[in-house]
Structure formats: C-alpha cells, structure tokens
Design an enzyme around this catalytic site. Structure first.
Site, PDB file in Angstrom:
ATOM      1  N   ASN A 185      24.071   5.688   6.000  1.00  0.00           N
ATOM      2  CA  ASN A 185      22.940   5.732   5.711  1.00  0.00           C
ATOM      3  C   ASN A 185      23.894   3.476   5.907  1.00  0.00           C
ATOM      4  O   ASN A 185      22.607   2.405   5.906  1.00  0.00           O
ATOM      5  CB  ASN A 185      21.902   5.067   4.324  1.00  0.00           C
ATOM      6  CG  ASN A 185      21.491   4.519   4.015  1.00  0.00           C
ATOM      7  OD1 ASN A 185      20.317   4.306   4.360  1.00  0.00           O
ATOM      8  ND2 ASN A 185      21.992   2.922   3.128  1.00  0.00           N
TER       9      ASN A 185
ATOM     10  N   ASP B 247      30.279   2.963  -0.678  1.00  0.00           N
ATOM     11  CA  ASP B 247      29.542   1.530  -0.010  1.00  0.00           C
ATOM     12  C   ASP B 247      30.609   1.125   0.088  1.00  0.00           C
ATOM     13  O   ASP B 247      32.453   1.262  -0.600  1.00  0.00           O
ATOM     14  CB  ASP B 247      29.693   1.204  -1.107  1.00  0.00           C
ATOM     15  CG  ASP B 247      28.078   0.326  -0.859  1.00  0.00           C
ATOM     16  OD1 ASP B 247      26.471   0.726  -1.074  1.00  0.00           O
ATOM     17  OD2 ASP B 247      28.823  -0.724  -0.602  1.00  0.00           O
TER      18      ASP B 247
ATOM     19  N   ASP C 248      35.414   1.845   4.440  1.00  0.00           N
ATOM     20  CA  ASP C 248      34.344   0.161   4.911  1.00  0.00           C
ATOM     21  C   ASP C 248      34.531   0.940   6.681  1.00  0.00           C
ATOM     22  O   ASP C 248      35.259   1.767   7.045  1.00  0.00           O
ATOM     23  CB  ASP C 248      35.797  -0.671   5.476  1.00  0.00           C
ATOM     24  CG  ASP C 248      35.491  -1.307   6.751  1.00  0.00           C
ATOM     25  OD1 ASP C 248      34.146  -1.384   7.717  1.00  0.00           O
ATOM     26  OD2 ASP C 248      35.341  -2.910   7.136  1.00  0.00           O
TER      27      ASP C 248
ATOM     28  N   LYS D 218      20.466   0.300  16.796  1.00  0.00           N
ATOM     29  CA  LYS D 218      19.529   1.204  15.924  1.00  0.00           C
ATOM     30  C   LYS D 218      19.357   2.261  17.332  1.00  0.00           C
ATOM     31  O   LYS D 218      19.099   3.735  16.676  1.00  0.00           O
ATOM     32  CB  LYS D 218      18.269   0.831  15.426  1.00  0.00           C
ATOM     33  CG  LYS D 218      19.110  -0.040  13.735  1.00  0.00           C
ATOM     34  CD  LYS D 218      19.719   0.980  12.938  1.00  0.00           C
ATOM     35  CE  LYS D 218      20.369   0.692  11.550  1.00  0.00           C
ATOM     36  NZ  LYS D 218      20.288   1.683  10.667  1.00  0.00           N
TER      37      LYS D 218
ATOM     38  N   TYR E 128      20.805  -5.174  16.594  1.00  0.00           N
ATOM     39  CA  TYR E 128      20.953  -4.827  15.489  1.00  0.00           C
ATOM     40  C   TYR E 128      19.542  -3.521  16.468  1.00  0.00           C
ATOM     41  O   TYR E 128      19.336  -2.564  16.134  1.00  0.00           O
ATOM     42  CB  TYR E 128      19.436  -4.728  14.448  1.00  0.00           C
ATOM     43  CG  TYR E 128      19.227  -4.516  13.642  1.00  0.00           C
ATOM     44  CD1 TYR E 128      19.858  -3.816  12.162  1.00  0.00           C
ATOM     45  CD2 TYR E 128      17.618  -3.891  13.270  1.00  0.00           C
ATOM     46  CE1 TYR E 128      19.883  -2.819  11.457  1.00  0.00           C
ATOM     47  CE2 TYR E 128      17.354  -2.973  12.283  1.00  0.00           C
ATOM     48  CZ  TYR E 128      17.788  -2.731  11.489  1.00  0.00           C
ATOM     49  OH  TYR E 128      17.961  -1.475  10.447  1.00  0.00           O
TER      50      TYR E 128
END
Length: 260
Positions: free
Chosen positions: A97, A47, A70, A167, A163
């Site tokens: 994810n 993370d 990162d 995606k 976004y």
C-alpha cells in the site's frame, strides 16, 4: 513477558492469519490494518514513519506490531520480512500500500529526481516487498497479495507522468504475479482508489499549476471523495476466502469515476 513475546505466543496458539501492510501509519494503510485486525488477523503495521506505525499498532493492541521500513531499499525490506517471520512465522496476506504522489507536472516539466523518487517507491518498492514475501508464501503453498494501484493506473490524465507510470506498473506487477503463481496457491489483485481522504493529499501544496490545469478535465469527472475505510473493506474482501477464485483482478474503488 514482553509484549512481543505475548504476541508470538498467541500467534502460535491461533489459526488467525498474518497480514503485512506497508504504509500502515496513515490513510488507507492504517484503515487496512484496523480492518484486518477486526476480522481476527495479526497485523504488521509497516511504515517509513515509525511513530505513525506505532500509533496504528497501538490502536489495534496486542494483535499488531509496528516496524519501520523504507520499501525503496532492499535491505530495509528484507529486515521487515525477517522480523515478521521471526515473530509470527509466516505471512498470509501482503498489502503493498505504501506510495507517494508526484507534483502533477506535465512530462517536460517533471524533474528527473521526482521521476526517480516516485518510481523507486511506488513501483520498485512494490516489487521489492513482493520479491521478499513470495518465497515464503510459496513454501507454505498459499498467500494473498493486494496491491494499492490507483485510478491513474488505468488512465493517462489523472496524475503526473511519474505517478501514472508507477501505478500502471503496479497494475502490471499485479497481473504478472497473479499469472506466474496461479498454480501455486498465491493470488494477487489490485484496488484502484479514486480520490480518498488520506495524508498523501497534503502534498497538494506542491502540485504544478500547469499540470493540474491540463489534468482538470479528467479529475473533474470524479463524483466523490472516499474514506480510507472504503478501500480497506475491498482489500479485506480480496484477501478473503470469498474471493478465492479472484486472481489478477484490477478493481476500481472510485465511486464510478472509471465508468465515465
């Protein structure tokens, strides 16, 4: 003996798989880390917020390590993979994810810097981690990748343009990787979460009112808010031997939203 040495020794003596999960410090990623650990996998909780990653790893115990990454920076991604291989010697499952939302703004109102940031993290980041991990999967002749796309990956009215584009791109990456390595023992599938209770929702305060108003007809079709554990359960299935012939699948996990 240090904790890292204990983990490395136990991984040598075990047939359990190694799951590398980005965005594991919160939300869906954290639930994925817990779900894979629950079936005996060793987990790399990666993370950008190391503190959150360490909390996620601590919840699991000696079967997990925390690494700051990162995903938008190649050097950081390469370091993540080097550290994973240095401790565990392999990567069996990769869960791409990590991601961020945009502001839900309409295309003409979307700042270039928002576009650049969202595409760099959600799309380029997914590519960079995949690019770094796949050679090691190829070397051992097996591996599973589970990408977290979104309902916005198959719709045009579920999010802002950045976004949505990112995606849709993750869906494309999923299909391309699945096809490219179908004969090499590597599978790649994607889950498409609908609205889910995660930390990303905190960004709602920055949403563009005009964009949200235009998106409302699609957003209002959603019938439920999911828990992160519901997403994690599908990721575990897609990574399992029970899904050994599932490759290139784009799986809505949205309570029926995409069926409307």
């Amino acid at each position: 003996m240090t904790r890292i040495e204990r983990i490395a020794m136990s991984s040598t003596d075990s047939d359990s798989r190694v799951a590398l999960i980005t965005g594991a410090g919160s939300g869906i990623g954290r639930a994925m880390a817990q779900a894979f650990a629950a079936i005996g996998a060793r987990v790399v909780a990666a993370d950008i917020d190391l503190g959150n990653a360490e909390k996620a790893a601590a919840e699991i115990g000696d079967a997990a390590i925390a690494v700051r990454v990162d995903i938008s920076e190649q050097a950081s991604v390469n370091d993540l993979v080097r550290r994973t291989l240095g401790i565990f010697g392999r990567v069996d499952v990769l869960c791409n994810n990590a991601g961020v939302l945009d502001t839900m703004a309409l295309p003409a109102d979307t700042p270039i810097e928002v576009w650049d940031r969202v595409l760099r993290i959600n799309l380029t980041g997914t590519f960079l981690v995949t690019h770094a991990v796949v050679p090691h999967m190829l070397a051992k002749g097996s591996g599973v990748i589970v990408n977290t796309a979104s309902e916005a990956g198959i719709r045009g009215g579920a999010a802002g343009i950045a976004y949505t584009a990112s995606k849709h791109g993750v869906v494309g990456i999923t299909k391309n990787v699945a096809w490219a390595y179908a004969n090499e023992g590597i599978r790649c599938n994607a889950i498409l979460p609908g609205p889910t209770l995660t930390g990303v929702a905190a960004e709602a305060a920055n949403f563009d009112p005009a964009g949200v108003a235009r998106l409302q007809p699609i957003i209002s079709l959603n019938q439920s808010i999911a828990q992160p554990e519901q997403m994690a359960a599908v990721a575990v299935f897609l990574a399992s031997d029970a899904a050994s012939n599932v490759n290139g699948a784009i799986v809505p996990v949205d309570g029926g939203w995409s069926a409307g």
